[in-house]
Design a protein around this motif. Structure first.
Motif, short mmCIF file in Angstrom:
data_model
loop_
_atom_site.label_atom_id
_atom_site.label_comp_id
_atom_site.label_asym_id
_atom_site.label_seq_id
_atom_site.Cartn_x
_atom_site.Cartn_y
_atom_site.Cartn_z
N SER A 76 0.83 -1.37 -0.12
CA SER A 76 -0.01 -0.17 -0.11
C SER A 76 0.92 1.32 0.10
CB SER A 76 -0.85 0.01 1.30
OG SER A 76 -0.28 0.31 2.47
N THR A 77 2.26 1.07 0.26
CA THR A 77 2.88 2.39 0.46
C THR A 77 4.30 2.31 -0.41
OG1 THR A 77 4.07 1.47 2.68
CG2 THR A 77 2.00 3.06 2.75
N GLN A 80 4.99 3.34 -4.18
CA GLN A 80 4.82 4.91 -4.41
C GLN A 80 5.88 5.65 -4.18
OE1 GLN A 80 2.06 6.68 -5.88
NE2 GLN A 80 3.71 8.36 -5.72
N GLY A 96 -5.41 8.87 -4.45
CA GLY A 96 -4.56 7.89 -4.12
C GLY A 96 -4.16 8.08 -2.70
N CYS A 97 -4.08 9.27 -2.25
CA CYS A 97 -3.65 9.48 -0.84
C CYS A 97 -4.82 8.86 0.17
CB CYS A 97 -3.68 10.96 -0.55
SG CYS A 97 -2.80 11.21 1.00
N GLN A 100 -4.42 5.15 0.12
CA GLN A 100 -3.24 4.68 0.76
C GLN A 100 -3.69 4.76 2.38
OE1 GLN A 100 0.50 6.86 1.05
NE2 GLN A 100 1.01 5.51 -0.55
N PHE A 104 -3.54 1.37 4.77
CA PHE A 104 -2.73 1.42 5.60
C PHE A 104 -3.28 1.40 6.96
CE2 PHE A 104 0.99 2.99 8.30
CZ PHE A 104 1.92 2.36 7.73
N PHE A 169 5.00 8.92 2.83
CA PHE A 169 3.57 8.22 2.45
C PHE A 169 2.43 9.28 3.22
CE2 PHE A 169 5.07 5.39 5.45
CZ PHE A 169 4.22 5.29 6.43
N CYS A 170 1.13 8.86 2.89
CA CYS A 170 0.12 9.62 3.52
C CYS A 170 -0.27 8.90 5.04
CB CYS A 170 -1.08 9.58 2.60
SG CYS A 170 -1.09 10.39 1.16
#
Length: 305
Positions: A76-77, A80, A96-97, A100, A104, A169-170
């Motif tokens: 998931s991270t 990216q 996408g953010c 994610q 996550f 990542f987000c």
């Protein structure tokens, strides 16, 4: 965090270590190797647990589920992140953010509960007959509920055009720093979810191992005690890695954590722990070693014939 005003043209910029570009090539190689090892190690546990009849036990059922979670969790991270290391833009879309973040959080929450269920499995195996069904029915629900609540709360926070996320990542803490409004509701929701998914399962784990320790100490044979403890040490190592870093990240006020330190801690439970899980569980596990030898030997014999 609405797409229209939450970020510039519905795009977020993931800063990562943009202030240290000389590290990005090295991190790309390190993260790529770590991700490949994570995929191969966890896939091996899933395949071996399914193919070898001697591993068709609750313990390896849980272990294969943990491996599947870890594969999805890192996927998931990490892809990216790898793309951003090789790109000058380092962007991720608003959708996408959100995706994610939801995945996550959901998978991370499920893993918290699954590790507690695995502790109960060890307790039940040592102290009493196995009872799993009622626990397993709540595992998926709790993880998705936390993910839905935190993502929903975050989507309501106005960002006023801010779109530079100081992270790889987000993640909730980094996104909350972009808010241009009061985030106390989000912080309360995050704290409540953290208490439910970190100290409470960890408390269950400690209680389970307290009973296990008391039961093992009643075993007269030193060899018997050693074997009983060996079945639990791998799980305790995984619990220490995952809960230690996740608790540090989510149970402290954001102002108490330096940004770069928070990023490294997130990488520990989001990337390093999933890579180490299969290594920890297999290096000391004679059952898995035997299953691997039988499967490899069978394949070799089939090729020879």
């Amino acid at each position: 965090m609405e797409g229209s005003n939450g970020s510039s043209q519905g795009v977020f910029i993931l800063l990562g270590l943009s202030d240290k570009p000389y590290l990005e090539k090295l991190l790309f190689v390190v993260f790529l190797i770590t991700y490949i090892v994570t995929l191969l190690g966890n896939l091996a546990i899933i395949v071996v647990s399914r193919l070898d009849p001697s591993l068709h036990t609750p313990m390896y059922f849980f272990l294969s589920n943990l491996s599947l979670l870890d594969i999805c969790y890192t996927t998931s991270t990490v892809p990216q992140m790898l793309v951003n290391f090789r790109s000058t833009l380092k962007t991720i879309s608003w959708a996408g953010c959100v995706a994610q973040l939801f995945i996550f959080l959901g998978l991370g929450s499920i893993e918290c509960v699954l590790l507690a269920v695995m502790a109960y499995d060890r307790y039940a195996a040592v102290c009493q007959p196995l009872r799993y069904t009622s626990i397993m029915n709540h595992r998926l629900l709790s993880g998705i509920t936390n993910s839905l609540v935190q993502t929903s709360l975050l989507l309501r926070v106005p960002l006023c055009g801010r779109n530079r996320v100081d992270h790889f990542f987000c993640e909730v803490p980094a996104l909350l720093e972009l808010a241009c409004a009061d985030t106390s509701t989000n912080e309360i929701g995050r704290l409540v979810a953290s208490v439910v998914l970190l100290p409470m399962p960890l408390g269950l784990i400690l209680v389970s191992y307290g009973y296990i320790g008391a039961a093992v100490m009643k075993i007269r044979s030193a060899e018997g005690r050693r074997k009983a403890f060996n079945t639990c040490t791998s799980h305790l190592m995984v619990v220490s890695l995952f809960y230690g870093t996740a608790t540090y990240m989510y149970m402290q006020p954001p102002s108490n954590k330096p940004h770069n330190q928070s990023k490294m801690v997130s990488l520990c439970y989001g990337l390093i722990t999933p890579m180490l899980n299969p290594l920890i569980y297999t290096l000391r596990n004679k059952d898995v070693h035997g299953a691997l030898r039988r499967i490899i030997g069978k394949q070799f014999w089939m090729q020879r014939t």
